[in-house]
Design an enzyme around this catalytic site. Structure first.
Site, mmCIF file in Angstrom:
data_model
loop_
_atom_site.group_PDB
_atom_site.id
_atom_site.type_symbol
_atom_site.label_atom_id
_atom_site.label_comp_id
_atom_site.label_asym_id
_atom_site.label_seq_id
_atom_site.Cartn_x
_atom_site.Cartn_y
_atom_site.Cartn_z
ATOM 1 N N GLU A 1 10.278 6.704 1.012
ATOM 2 C CA GLU A 1 9.580 6.645 -0.284
ATOM 3 C C GLU A 1 9.491 8.009 -0.958
ATOM 4 O OE1 GLU A 1 8.521 4.913 2.330
ATOM 5 O OE2 GLU A 1 8.429 2.842 1.634
ATOM 6 N N HIS B 1 -2.184 -1.955 5.078
ATOM 7 C CA HIS B 1 -1.400 -2.663 4.061
ATOM 8 C C HIS B 1 -2.262 -3.335 3.004
ATOM 9 C CE1 HIS B 1 1.766 -2.023 6.970
ATOM 10 N NE2 HIS B 1 2.665 -2.496 6.129
#
Lengths: 329, 322
Positions: A62, A131
């Site tokens: 990322e 998450h």
């Protein structure tokens, strides 16, 4: 105005598709966006339509591909960077904070970064503590960024098209649990939704619930229950968190004199606290009760299904807060 | 003949950077420059050689030790000095400072303050050139201290995977702030990292601008012809501390003296003075550079401060988002 019924994910796909047709400098990059057709099927079919040069699968990196997007945006492209979920943007935070947001100012206005970072945000279902982050509270803090969080398919499409055309970095927050949500989306090819404009999702006169993204639907449920109890609630869908539609909020408070802010995220600081600050500052004389916030409990997200539901704001907690500010316990 | 002209031009640029940095240090000690000031003294041959290897439309991205590269790229010294003084006539209107030199006219894309954080961005610049079908190459400079941070790995991994037209230039000045190479890297041959990405590599010492130019040129040619990135480790040395606040007590005077024997500026000047075809021009170049530096300081001193109204206008393009 003709419309088409679309799911939220289809509306996002449609916006990307149309903008890629309109401007060859727009491309989509991220993990599994191409051959896999998108981890949440948002980008399904786009690889076949636009090819590997414009729908680009990345390794799991990322920081690397967020930075690549920023460099590309500085030199003429308009990247749409997908984070499989916004949780993973944490490892790209330096790129967003130090490169995307600050580039224009620290270069004395020489370099714009017209980039969109997008993906699902906040809780899904039982995906655990790492998450389930609501990341708007981190990003809305940063000058140089714009932050939007649509709650409906129509706004998802209209805001994403605006985001792709904007010359500044935009944080575009979707919701995994909204991806299958259906709604009417205008057919007109140049349909966009401007930043900084919220909308009244339900009119009412007794209290204002201010919300965005998935919690809008929960707020509307709460409003229905309260209506049966004789409390007529106005529900505002902010859509855009930075810039924030102060005028709409103040107009509503002038009518209802009470407000509850309902959202996902922790209580310490954040967008909810920002809204409360503005309301007390800009509409102090209009308020008949302290503004309350209904947000996540102040703990990391537990896996256990029952506990998770208690941590995330539910309609009953919103109802309690509205009754409290209405002095009708 | 061409080599003599090049030698004189290289000498002028090396000297311009050296003198610019010396005067920056002086202005800093007089309180005219604030914040951090990282000097390039000792490393000038890398920026000068690298910029001689690329074209006008190519790109350069570097770290916070960025004055030398900006000058070698063609930024007017006055514009550079004004930025250090925080003046509106500076390259970044006085908003960036020493660490954030940006200059769109010369494709100088910073000036970045987070170690390694600019390397993915540089790969993105190269990505854009490839995407648009332009023949441009990006030079991405970094210090060896950035070797261990994640952004470095991700940038090289993606650049190699996608065969981006980029040259990663590691300016190995042997100290990551105060930590010597052998105390922060298990393998001190940094160029070996290229092997892990299937990337071309090179490694040499920066004591001669011609060598720097020619070796980087080979990597630039590879990048331009679509053969992908190269990692080049160039051994160098900074004669001053990491920044103005660093007395550099972690190294010995004898080490510093030995490194100064390899100073590309001193060596080139000696060569030019020994050559009958160039020796008469050295003094004239020194005079020109002195005048240019004096003018730069005068420009910075007399330039206006940026106003508050500049801040919101430079934060967002268009309306401010609040």
């Amino acid at each position: 105005m003709s419309t088409t019924t679309m799911r939220y994910r289809e509306a996002i796909r449609s916006a990307i598709d149309e903008e890629m047709v309109r401007d060859k400098n727009v491309f989509l990059m991220g993990e599994e966006v191409g051959h896999y057709q998108g981890a949440y099927k948002v980008s399904e079919g786009l690889l076949e339509k636009f090819g590997e040069n414009r729908v680009i699968d990345t390794p799991i990196a990322e920081c690397g591909f967020a930075g690549i997007g920023i460099g590309a945006a500085m030199t003429g492209l308009r990247p749409v960077i997908e984070f499989m979920t916004w949780n993973f943007s944490a490892v790209a935070f330096d790129q967003i904070l130090n490169n995307a947001a600050k580039m224009r100012q620290m270069s004395g206005g020489q370099f714009n970064v017209p980039i969109v970072f997008r993906g699902p945000n906040a809780s899904a279902r039982q995906v655990g503590s790492q998450h389930s982050h609501a990341m708007e509270h981190f990003y809305a803090h940063i000058p140089g960024l714009k932050v939007v969080a649509p709650a409906t398919p129509a706004d998802a499409k209209g805001l994403l098209k605006t985001a792709i055309r904007d010359n500044n970095p935009v944080i575009f927050l979707e919701s995994e649990t909204l991806y299958t949500f259906k709604g009417e989306v205008p057919d007109e090819p140049d349909y966009t939704v401007p930043f900084g404009k919220g909308r009244v999702a339900r009119e009412g006169k007794d209290c204002t619930i201010i919300s965005w993204s998935r919690l809008l639907q929960v707020s509307l449920q709460a409003a229905e229950t309260l209506a049966a109890d004789g409390i007529d609630v106005e529900v505002i869908d902010l859509r855009s968190l930075r810039p924030l539609d102060e005028d709409l909020l103040i107009a509503s408070i002038e009518k209802t004199h009470r407000a509850v802010v309902a959202y996902e995220g922790w209580p310490y600081g954040g967008v909810g606290a920002e809204i409360v600050d503005r309301l007390q500052r800009l509409a102090f004389d209009e308020l008949d009760a302290p503004v309350l916030r209904v947000c996540n409990l102040d703990v990391p997200m537990p896996y256990n299904a029952a506990l998770e539901q208690q941590v995330i704001p539910q309609a009953n907690r919103i109802i309690d807060a509205v009754r409290q500010v209405s002095y009708r316990q | 003949m061409k080599r003599r002209e090049e030698g004189l031009e290289f000498f002028r640029q090396l000297l311009l950077i050296r003198r610019f940095e010396e005067e920056s240090a002086r202005a800093y000690s007089m309180g005219k420059i604030g914040g951090f000031l990282h000097l390039y003294i000792g490393q000038e041959a890398i920026a000068v050689g690298a910029c001689a290897a690329i074209q006008k439309d190519d790109y350069a991205v570097t770290t916070y030790r960025d004055h030398g590269l900006a000058l070698a790229r063609g930024m007017p010294p006055g514009v550079a000095m004004a930025e250090l003084y925080g003046k509106q006539t500076g390259c970044s209107q006085g908003l960036g400072g020493s660490m954030h030199f940006f200059h769109s006219e010369t494709n100088m894309l910073g000036g970045h303050g987070i170690v390694g954080g600019h390397r993915p961005l540089a790969a993105g610049v190269a990505f854009a050139s490839k995407y648009q079908g332009y023949p441009h190459v990006t030079l991405a400079f970094y210090g060896e201290g950035a070797s261990s941070i994640g952004a470095s790995h991700e940038a090289m991994s993606l650049a190699a995977l996608w065969k981006l037209p980029i040259v990663f230039i590691c300016e190995n000045n042997q100290y990551a702030m105060g930590t010597p190479l052998k105390r922060h890297l298990s393998i001190t041959d940094i160029s070996l990292k290229a092997d892990a990405y299937g990337m071309a590599k090179d490694r040499f010492v920066a004591d001669d601008v011609f060598t720097v130019r020619d070796r980087i040129q080979a990597a630039v040619d590879r990048a331009r012809s679509g053969e992908g990135p190269t990692l080049i480790e160039i051994r160098t040395y900074r004669f001053r501390g990491h920044s103005m606040s660093d007395p550099a007590k972690y190294r010995t005077k004898s080490e510093l003296d030995a490194e100064k024997q390899r100073d590309a500026l001193t060596r080139l000047e000696k060569q030019l003075l020994e050559d009958d075809g160039t020796k008469d021009q050295v003094a004239a170049i020194r005079e020109t550079v002195e005048a240019e530096i004096a003018e730069a300081i005068q420009f910075a001193e007399s330039s206006p401060e940026p106003g508050l109204e500049l801040l919101e206008a430079t934060t967002y393009d268009g309306d401010f988002a609040r």
